[in-house]
Design an enzyme around this catalytic site. Sequence first.
Site, PDB file in Angstrom:
ATOM      1  N   ARG A 268       0.842  -1.206   0.000  1.00 54.67           N
ATOM      2  CA  ARG A 268       0.000   0.000   0.000  1.00 54.67           C
ATOM      3  C   ARG A 268       0.866   1.240   0.000  1.00 54.67           C
ATOM      4  O   ARG A 268       1.875   1.297   0.703  1.00 54.67           O
ATOM      5  CB  ARG A 268      -0.918   0.002   1.227  1.00 54.67           C
ATOM      6  N   ARG A 283       2.245   0.688  10.100  1.00 55.96           N
ATOM      7  CA  ARG A 283       1.838   1.187   8.790  1.00 55.96           C
ATOM      8  C   ARG A 283       3.017   1.135   7.829  1.00 55.96           C
ATOM      9  O   ARG A 283       3.771   2.094   7.701  1.00 55.96           O
ATOM     10  CB  ARG A 283       1.310   2.628   8.933  1.00 55.96           C
ATOM     11  N   GLU A 355      -6.342  -1.441  15.251  1.00 57.41           N
ATOM     12  CA  GLU A 355      -6.956  -2.357  14.286  1.00 57.41           C
ATOM     13  C   GLU A 355      -5.988  -3.465  13.864  1.00 57.41           C
ATOM     14  O   GLU A 355      -4.841  -3.201  13.510  1.00 57.41           O
ATOM     15  CB  GLU A 355      -7.397  -1.565  13.050  1.00 57.41           C
ATOM     16  N   SER A 358     -10.276  -6.586   9.868  1.00 54.11           N
ATOM     17  CA  SER A 358     -11.477  -5.898   9.445  1.00 54.11           C
ATOM     18  C   SER A 358     -12.293  -6.917   8.669  1.00 54.11           C
ATOM     19  O   SER A 358     -11.786  -7.520   7.735  1.00 54.11           O
ATOM     20  CB  SER A 358     -11.053  -4.730   8.551  1.00 54.11           C
ATOM     21  N   ARG A 397       1.086  -6.566  12.539  1.00 50.09           N
ATOM     22  CA  ARG A 397       0.442  -5.981  13.713  1.00 50.09           C
ATOM     23  C   ARG A 397       0.320  -7.018  14.839  1.00 50.09           C
ATOM     24  O   ARG A 397       0.387  -6.672  16.018  1.00 50.09           O
ATOM     25  CB  ARG A 397      -0.927  -5.392  13.339  1.00 50.09           C
TER      26      ARG A 397
END
Length: 430
Positions: A268, A283, A355, A358, A397
């Site tokens: 990303r 991130r 998070e 999801s 994560r």
Amino acid sequence: MLDIKQIRENSEFVRDRLDRRGGDYDLSPILELDKQQRELQTTRSQLQARSNEIGKAIGQKMRRGGNPKTEEIKNLKEEGNQVKAQLAELEPQEKELIVKINELLLQLPNLPADTSPLGQNETENVEIRRWGDEYLRGGEEEKILPHWEIGEKLGILDFKRAVKIAQSRFVNLIGKGAALERALINFMLDKQTEAGYVEVMPPVLINTQSLTGTGQLPKFAEESFHCVEDDLWLTPTAEVPLTNLYRDEVIDAAELPIYHCAYTPCFRREAGSYGKDTRGLIRLHQFNKVEMVKLVSPDTSMEELEAMLKNATAILEALKLPYRIIELCTGDLGFSAAKCYDIEVWLPSAGKYREISSCSNCWDFQGRRANIRFKEKGKKGTNYVHTLNGSGLAIGRTMSAILENYQQADGTVKIPEVLQSYLQFTVIEK
RNA sequence: GGAGAGGUGGCCGAGUGGUUGAAGGCGCAGCACUGGAAAUGCUGUUUAGCUGUAAGGUUAACGAGGGUUCGAAUCCCUCCCUCUCCGCCA
């Protein structure tokens, strides 16, 4: 994408649902263009019908040995030419309308489910439940180092040299760090496979059509890495290749539900998040993830979402990592989702839940974009499948949560019990 | 990367300009035959758009997009994909 028929016939309903997301969605251009297109289509098919008649008539006469030079045939040909001239004018107009309508439709997000809580933005998300309070380490928190600090101290995370090799927002996992990452991947794949998901190793370079099918394109092009020469993209999530496995196919209803999971690296660009989470594993431009995807009948998609959520939380429970479940409000829903739960894991150094998964039900939104249908034996016609996707889980994560939650006073990190059989060591020390 | 072959319905496979959405076969569904089944026979069997309360009507689709023609699965052009051989290569 949304159903143009639904927009046409229930525009009030669609407008209301879109409004729940906030932002400005104007349906009137679509409705207007759609009306024009249908009018054109009617005229065009009438002309086409006449043209077919003429062709057939000439064909019949010729077959019976008619002379192509007779008045009758000449006249028919003449009329055929006239019809053709009219069609030549209408056709491009109609095509242009169809392209425009499609462009507009592809820009519209999914309608929120009626059960999705109303709200403007993430502050109005609703906490559903928490798990693992007994594993919280109240009082010790200020002593716990952030995962990037402990990781660098232990020599298992290397951000500096990753910059040399690539850029910022990349990492080298070294030694036991790399082994732990690999163990997590295997552990999660084993768990999800046990839960009934068929494992796939898909391509991670994927084409434009696939990204359009799941909704990343055309709106979010700046979020993905693009290999311009080959017009391929680095996958931002395995949701894309897994869901697109069945693009442009008609699945026998008896084969539903279909469950897949995959480990892939994900890429990303994180455009627009400069300065956010600049340290650590939270991130990165490249991260590992195990993803779950389901293709199901519309009748069962809501239960399937709850089940998928359990498959994701089962990982955290096995790892004894405290988490909470958040249901996203209408204003915070992703583009393709109708209903979405986020799972957030406890990060002691931040004193926050972050998070880590999801899980979304996209209804028929992706099914329609990617043209994935199912057919019931003996029934006329086809229906679009409902698609669901969820992380099961984000590996990096999870690693950061372990480095913090399993940190010990002596600066070492314990390996969670369930992972020990995957590794040659039970503690990470210098 | 070089040379060649090819892409037709759920599958196999015919079809080089004229009622071809597409022969034939397989598969599938229904009916008949049977005590029941197999075999056999008959009938049916794509999807999508528009229109219609419905029955129906109509258009489109033979890898994709253009072109020639009154008319294209069939002729021409461009692109994509698959296969075979050679080269290169983890």
